[in-house]
Write a protein that holds these residues in place. Structure first.
Motif, PDB file in Angstrom:
ATOM      1  N   GLN A 239       0.812  -1.223   0.000  1.00 60.48           N
ATOM      2  CA  GLN A 239       0.000   0.000   0.000  1.00 60.48           C
ATOM      3  C   GLN A 239       0.841   1.267   0.000  1.00 60.48           C
ATOM      4  N   THR A 240       2.129   1.152   0.265  1.00 63.55           N
ATOM      5  CA  THR A 240       2.966   2.347   0.375  1.00 63.55           C
ATOM      6  C   THR A 240       3.591   2.761  -0.952  1.00 63.55           C
ATOM      7  N   TYR A 241       3.305   2.006  -2.001  1.00 64.03           N
ATOM      8  CA  TYR A 241       3.809   2.337  -3.330  1.00 64.03           C
ATOM      9  C   TYR A 241       2.669   2.244  -4.342  1.00 64.03           C
ATOM     10  N   PHE A 242       2.853   2.885  -5.468  1.00 66.32           N
ATOM     11  CA  PHE A 242       1.854   2.763  -6.520  1.00 66.32           C
ATOM     12  C   PHE A 242       1.841   1.332  -7.048  1.00 66.32           C
ATOM     13  N   ASN A 243       0.621   0.843  -7.279  1.00 71.55           N
ATOM     14  CA  ASN A 243       0.430  -0.468  -7.868  1.00 71.55           C
ATOM     15  C   ASN A 243      -0.786  -0.404  -8.782  1.00 71.55           C
ATOM     16  N   GLU A 244      -1.144  -1.507  -9.397  1.00 72.74           N
ATOM     17  CA  GLU A 244      -2.233  -1.490 -10.366  1.00 72.74           C
ATOM     18  C   GLU A 244      -3.547  -1.054  -9.731  1.00 72.74           C
ATOM     19  N   ASN A 245      -3.839  -1.553  -8.539  1.00 72.63           N
ATOM     20  CA  ASN A 245      -5.121  -1.239  -7.904  1.00 72.63           C
ATOM     21  C   ASN A 245      -5.241   0.227  -7.521  1.00 72.63           C
ATOM     22  N   VAL A 277      -9.397  -5.537  -1.752  1.00 72.39           N
ATOM     23  CA  VAL A 277      -9.433  -4.711  -0.544  1.00 72.39           C
ATOM     24  C   VAL A 277     -10.884  -4.540  -0.123  1.00 72.39           C
ATOM     25  N   ASN A 278     -11.134  -4.608   1.180  1.00 78.79           N
ATOM     26  CA  ASN A 278     -12.480  -4.459   1.707  1.00 78.79           C
ATOM     27  C   ASN A 278     -12.592  -3.210   2.562  1.00 78.79           C
ATOM     28  N   LEU A 279     -13.809  -2.695   2.681  1.00 77.86           N
ATOM     29  CA  LEU A 279     -14.038  -1.576   3.575  1.00 77.86           C
ATOM     30  C   LEU A 279     -13.660  -1.962   5.006  1.00 77.86           C
ATOM     31  N   THR A 280     -13.040  -1.054   5.703  1.00 73.40           N
ATOM     32  CA  THR A 280     -12.802  -1.255   7.130  1.00 73.40           C
ATOM     33  C   THR A 280     -14.146  -1.447   7.821  1.00 73.40           C
ATOM     34  N   SER A 281     -14.225  -2.404   8.716  1.00 69.68           N
ATOM     35  CA  SER A 281     -15.493  -2.707   9.375  1.00 69.68           C
ATOM     36  C   SER A 281     -15.883  -1.605  10.348  1.00 69.68           C
ATOM     37  N   GLN A 282     -17.175  -1.559  10.648  1.00 69.60           N
ATOM     38  CA  GLN A 282     -17.678  -0.608  11.629  1.00 69.60           C
ATOM     39  C   GLN A 282     -16.984  -0.799  12.977  1.00 69.60           C
ATOM     40  N   GLU A 283     -16.776  -2.058  13.358  1.00 72.31           N
ATOM     41  CA  GLU A 283     -16.164  -2.359  14.654  1.00 72.31           C
ATOM     42  C   GLU A 283     -14.728  -1.885  14.748  1.00 72.31           C
ATOM     43  N   ASN A 284     -14.023  -1.888  13.616  1.00 69.14           N
ATOM     44  CA  ASN A 284     -12.592  -1.554  13.634  1.00 69.14           C
ATOM     45  C   ASN A 284     -12.271  -0.162  13.095  1.00 69.14           C
ATOM     46  N   TYR A 285     -13.295   0.573  12.708  1.00 68.75           N
ATOM     47  CA  TYR A 285     -13.070   1.846  12.038  1.00 68.75           C
ATOM     48  C   TYR A 285     -12.225   2.794  12.883  1.00 68.75           C
ATOM     49  N   LEU A 286     -12.609   3.003  14.112  1.00 67.54           N
ATOM     50  CA  LEU A 286     -11.885   3.943  14.972  1.00 67.54           C
ATOM     51  C   LEU A 286     -10.494   3.431  15.301  1.00 67.54           C
ATOM     52  N   SER A 287     -10.396   2.163  15.676  1.00 65.65           N
ATOM     53  CA  SER A 287      -9.102   1.622  16.098  1.00 65.65           C
ATOM     54  C   SER A 287      -8.103   1.571  14.956  1.00 65.65           C
ATOM     55  N   GLU A 288      -8.581   1.289  13.730  1.00 57.58           N
ATOM     56  CA  GLU A 288      -7.646   1.238  12.599  1.00 57.58           C
ATOM     57  C   GLU A 288      -7.130   2.622  12.244  1.00 57.58           C
ATOM     58  N   TRP A 289      -7.979   3.652  12.362  1.00 53.08           N
ATOM     59  CA  TRP A 289      -7.481   5.007  12.134  1.00 53.08           C
ATOM     60  C   TRP A 289      -6.446   5.381  13.181  1.00 53.08           C
ATOM     61  N   GLU A 290      -6.621   4.917  14.388  1.00 52.28           N
ATOM     62  CA  GLU A 290      -5.714   5.313  15.477  1.00 52.28           C
ATOM     63  C   GLU A 290      -4.394   4.555  15.445  1.00 52.28           C
ATOM     64  N   ASN A 291      -4.328   3.469  14.695  1.00 51.35           N
ATOM     65  CA  ASN A 291      -3.100   2.680  14.596  1.00 51.35           C
ATOM     66  C   ASN A 291      -2.276   3.199  13.427  1.00 51.35           C
ATOM     67  N   PRO A 295      -1.291  -0.477   8.272  1.00 48.64           N
ATOM     68  CA  PRO A 295      -2.207   0.183   7.329  1.00 48.64           C
ATOM     69  C   PRO A 295      -3.659  -0.209   7.579  1.00 48.64           C
ATOM     70  N   MET A 296      -4.576   0.733   7.380  1.00 49.00           N
ATOM     71  CA  MET A 296      -5.999   0.417   7.461  1.00 49.00           C
ATOM     72  C   MET A 296      -6.355  -0.674   6.454  1.00 49.00           C
ATOM     73  N   THR A 297      -7.371  -1.451   6.803  1.00 47.11           N
ATOM     74  CA  THR A 297      -7.836  -2.512   5.911  1.00 47.11           C
ATOM     75  C   THR A 297      -8.132  -1.983   4.519  1.00 47.11           C
ATOM     76  N   GLU A 298      -8.725  -0.795   4.457  1.00 47.07           N
ATOM     77  CA  GLU A 298      -9.203  -0.289   3.173  1.00 47.07           C
ATOM     78  C   GLU A 298      -8.247   0.664   2.469  1.00 47.07           C
ATOM     79  N   VAL A 385      -5.298   7.506  -0.974  1.00 47.75           N
ATOM     80  CA  VAL A 385      -6.596   7.033  -1.492  1.00 47.75           C
ATOM     81  C   VAL A 385      -6.983   5.769  -0.734  1.00 47.75           C
ATOM     82  N   ARG A 386      -8.275   5.656  -0.403  1.00 48.83           N
ATOM     83  CA  ARG A 386      -8.786   4.461   0.253  1.00 48.83           C
ATOM     84  C   ARG A 386     -10.118   4.055  -0.371  1.00 48.83           C
TER      85      ARG A 386
END
Length: 499
Positions: A239-245, A277-291, A295-298, A385-386
């Motif tokens: 996720q830290t470099y440009f790729n096809e997706n 890649v999947n949307l970050t879940s509702q349960e993990n949304y806050l915690s993934e932003w804080e980590n 990288p966030m799931t999405e 981008v996410r």
């Protein structure tokens, strides 16, 4: 991995500063930050870029320069500040403790009164073209490598082309009016630089029309997509470099800004359905932003902060938005204009860190609550981008294609995840989509550009200290001035209106 060793993200590569290169660099071919060298120990460009190791080091340095340009205060706060999402914190210590002032780096821009002669954004302009020149040099030399396979060369070229397109796209957002400003986007775009000094010599280019600018951006991206392999050029999280997706995701954003609704819709849907890649879940949304480490799931593309050999970050978005203590915090917090858009049960209403800070109110210090975003605490990367943005692009594009059911569907994907009320009516659906972008992408550098391409006026209420708080569309102040030093050196470089 293509690399034969790890190349730290803080590598900087800068050319020897011959006078002519300095002058042309002020136009658009800046060579600073590309081949760092000590006096008496100079390495020629040809020598450096004659090996795969040298080209990879150069590519790494280009990523570092790109990250620095978008993370720097001016660009990092620009779209949210101008659009009314953020306001300023009080001075924490000293004789001016509690006073709220406009940070000097953005003072003129904030009041829509930037000056070409000493523009607040001059450094962003120069650094962006430095990134572009670095990418061009890589593209010039990579095909001649004798120690790299064709697949390796293709991957390097794909990433360099993507960087070049992305840097030009950001410049077009800042320095050119939106695509629909004139019929057929015939108004001024930007200089599109696809050659280096070694290839073209001394040239004095003109600005393309915006239509041509977007054509060239899309051409670079499509060329990149034709070259990507299943390998990465550099070590590190994909996720830290440009790729096809993530390059397709940037293309979807470009199509959106071009009002090419069909391609925007199809490209965004392709990323949603095929990126893995999947949307970050509702349960993990806050915690993934804080980590800020994982990288966030999405996340599709994030630009990592430079770190020294001990792992310490050289700078991050927390410098602008972070809170450490009541005497150490960033300059920028959420406005009530933004906060009021969230329903109380929307999980995104929890994305703000409430802190009581001493504030000068009529000559007396009083504790006032301020709301720091949780997105950018600690040492966060730049979220270029996410996946959430792809759903919102699909929704907006579908609306403009009169596919209202699809527009509601993709809009509500984001609202379901946020635990927000579903939108069921198509009444004012365009406004609902724009407001959802404002809520979901707050602090990520979109809102002012969203308002411009939707030809909306600017209204800033809470905390506005500008000489001019509001801006009626259309206005020449939706774009910034080309730095005057560049105009002086290149008579073909036309200035934006009113500057």
């Amino acid at each position: 991995m293509l690399s034969q060793g790890k190349f730290s993200r803080q590598i900087k590569i800068v050319f020897n500063h011959y006078t002519i290169i300095i002058l042309l660099g002020l136009i658009l071919f800046s060579c600073s930050d590309f081949l760092e060298q000590e006096p008496g120990n100079q390495t020629s460009i040809t020598e450096l870029l004659s090996t795969k190791e040298g080209v990879l080091a150069a590519l790494n340095g280009t990523y570092t320069t790109l990250e620095a340009s978008v993370r720097e205060e001016r660009f990092a706060v620009y779209a949210d500040m101008q659009g009314g999402n953020i306001k300023f914190t009080p001075i924490p210590t000293g004789s001016n403790r509690g006073n709220i002032i406009i940070p000097f780096r953005i003072e003129n821009v904030y009041s829509f009164q930037d000056q070409a002669i000493s523009g607040d954004f001059s450094s962003f302009y120069q650094q962006s073209y430095s990134v572009i020149n670095q990418a061009n040099l890589i593209l010039e030399f990579v095909d001649d490598l004798i120690d790299a396979t064709n697949s390796e060369k293709n991957q390097i070229k794909a990433e360099a082309l993507s960087i070049r397109a992305y840097a030009h796209f950001l410049l077009a957002l800042v320095y050119a009016q939106n695509y629909s400003f004139t019929p057929n986007a015939s108004h001024l775009g930007i200089v599109y630089n696809r050659t280096t000094l070694t290839e073209s010599g001394v040239t004095f280019p003109s600005r393309e029309t915006l239509d041509n600018t977007y054509t060239l951006i899309i051409d670079d991206i499509q060329r990149a997509l034709s070259l990507y392999t299943n390998l990465s050029a550099l070590d590190g999280p994909i996720q830290t470099y440009f790729n096809e997706n993530n390059t397709k995701a940037i293309l979807a954003r470009v199509y959106l800004n071009k009002n090419d609704w069909q391609n925007a819709f199809e490209t965004a849907i392709e990323v949603i359905n095929t990126s893995g890649v999947n949307l970050t879940s509702q349960e993990n949304y806050l915690s993934e932003w804080e980590n800020s480490v994982v990288p966030m799931t999405e996340i599709l593309l994030q630009l990592s902060v430079p770190r020294d050999s001990g792992g310490s970050a050289g700078g991050s978005l927390s410098q602008h938005f972070g809170f450490q203590t009541i005497t150490a915090y960033g300059n920028y917090v959420a406005t009530n204009d933004l906060l009021s858009l969230y329903e109380s049960f929307d999980i995104r209403s929890q994305m703000f860190l409430e802190q009581s800070l001493a504030t000068n109110i009529n000559g007396e210090l009083e504790n006032v609550n301020y709301y720091f975003t949780r997105k950018f605490q600690d040492t966060p990367p730049y979220p270029a981008v996410r996946l959430s943005e792809m759903y919102l692009i699909a929704s907006e594009a579908a609306y403009n294609l009169n596919r209202t059911d699809d527009a509601l569907n993709y809009l509500n994907f984001i609202r379901v995840r946020a635990n927000a009320s579903l939108i069921s009516s198509t009444t004012n659906l365009q406004n609902e989509i724009l407001n959802e972008r404002r809520r979901e992408l707050a602090f990520e550098g979109h809102y002012f550009f969203d308002l411009g391409r939707n030809q909306r006026s600017i209204t800033r209420n809470d905390g506005c200290l500008a000489i001019v708080c509001d801006l009626n569309y259309p206005s020449p102040k939706y774009v910034l001035p080309i730095p005057q030093e560049n105009i002086n050196l290149n008579s073909n470089l036309q200035q934006n209106e009113s500057y």
